[in-house]
Design a protein around this motif. Sequence first.
Motif, PDB file in Angstrom:
ATOM      1  N   GLN A  88      38.988  74.756  82.115  1.00  0.00           N
ATOM      2  CA  GLN A  88      37.763  75.088  82.829  1.00  0.00           C
ATOM      3  C   GLN A  88      37.881  74.530  84.240  1.00  0.00           C
ATOM      4  O   GLN A  88      38.541  73.510  84.465  1.00  0.00           O
ATOM      5  CB  GLN A  88      36.533  74.503  82.133  1.00  0.00           C
ATOM      6  N   TYR A  92      35.681  73.187  87.615  1.00  0.00           N
ATOM      7  CA  TYR A  92      34.384  72.626  87.954  1.00  0.00           C
ATOM      8  C   TYR A  92      34.368  72.109  89.388  1.00  0.00           C
ATOM      9  O   TYR A  92      35.414  71.842  89.984  1.00  0.00           O
ATOM     10  CB  TYR A  92      34.058  71.441  87.037  1.00  0.00           C
ATOM     11  N   ILE A 101      31.025  67.403  88.453  1.00  0.00           N
ATOM     12  CA  ILE A 101      31.144  67.470  86.992  1.00  0.00           C
ATOM     13  C   ILE A 101      32.504  66.938  86.554  1.00  0.00           C
ATOM     14  O   ILE A 101      32.606  66.140  85.622  1.00  0.00           O
ATOM     15  CB  ILE A 101      30.953  68.913  86.480  1.00  0.00           C
ATOM     16  N   ALA A 102      33.555  67.367  87.253  1.00  0.00           N
ATOM     17  CA  ALA A 102      34.915  67.032  86.816  1.00  0.00           C
ATOM     18  C   ALA A 102      35.182  65.530  86.828  1.00  0.00           C
ATOM     19  O   ALA A 102      35.741  64.982  85.874  1.00  0.00           O
ATOM     20  CB  ALA A 102      35.929  67.760  87.692  1.00  0.00           C
ATOM     21  N   PHE A 150      26.576  68.541  83.710  1.00  0.00           N
ATOM     22  CA  PHE A 150      26.970  69.642  82.828  1.00  0.00           C
ATOM     23  C   PHE A 150      25.743  70.154  82.086  1.00  0.00           C
ATOM     24  O   PHE A 150      25.048  69.392  81.415  1.00  0.00           O
ATOM     25  CB  PHE A 150      28.033  69.191  81.827  1.00  0.00           C
ATOM     26  N   THR A 153      29.276  78.800  78.929  1.00  0.00           N
ATOM     27  CA  THR A 153      30.474  78.242  79.537  1.00  0.00           C
ATOM     28  C   THR A 153      31.688  78.922  78.917  1.00  0.00           C
ATOM     29  O   THR A 153      31.702  79.213  77.720  1.00  0.00           O
ATOM     30  CB  THR A 153      30.514  76.707  79.363  1.00  0.00           C
ATOM     31  N   HIS A 155      33.115  75.307  94.040  1.00  0.00           N
ATOM     32  CA  HIS A 155      32.608  74.872  92.736  1.00  0.00           C
ATOM     33  C   HIS A 155      33.660  74.992  91.632  1.00  0.00           C
ATOM     34  O   HIS A 155      33.335  74.846  90.461  1.00  0.00           O
ATOM     35  CB  HIS A 155      31.344  75.634  92.331  1.00  0.00           C
ATOM     36  N   GLN A 156      34.910  75.278  92.019  1.00  0.00           N
ATOM     37  CA  GLN A 156      36.020  75.335  91.057  1.00  0.00           C
ATOM     38  C   GLN A 156      37.206  74.535  91.590  1.00  0.00           C
ATOM     39  O   GLN A 156      38.349  74.849  91.305  1.00  0.00           O
ATOM     40  CB  GLN A 156      36.424  76.787  90.790  1.00  0.00           C
TER      41      GLN A 156
END
Length: 195
Positions: free
Chosen positions: A16, A18, A22-23, A37, A43, A63-64
């Motif tokens: 995933q 993030y 979050i990560a 999260f 998800t 956001h990734q």
Amino acid sequence: MLIRAAYDKHTLTVYQAYAPGIAGPAVAQQSLAVPAFKVERMTWIKPSFLWMMYRSGWAMKEHQERVLALKIRRTGLDWALQHACLSHFVATAHPNPLAWKEQLQAAPVRIQWDPERDLHLNPLPHRAIQIGLSGEAVPRLVHEWVVEVTDVTDQAHEIQALVQAGHLQAAADRLPKETVYPTQALPHLLLEEAC
């Protein structure tokens, strides 16, 4: 259709991407049970590293920016497949579109098959599975299935740099070893028509 993944006797790896908010906490706590999260949102987990690279733009999209490898229990994937519906109507898997729509609305898991990617992120002739989790499936992922959280962003950037430099064998050598995953998945999820 075949599921390909990096796996061992008890777990398999899914990916995933993030935002850092979050990560970072997820890696630090070795859990997705972090404030940022949202368990109420769908998800998607992806066993294909290169499909994750395609989706996240080598961890460069907004956001990734951080790609996480989640080691999850194989029993979790088994549960997900047993409670899944294809994300689109397939005539050989559903009696009619209305029945499919009803199953889709009731199922906590959606299955989608997308073209697998090569090192240049071009489509390959075979497909990679994407597993969308919603409803009761998300808390199961967060609290029952995840056993390890690893940040593989640096690995992604290293592989991308090797590809850009034309060192394809070196790049391939850095990829996770994904092989055909033995599954008892319901046949209707593995149909060629699902392509």
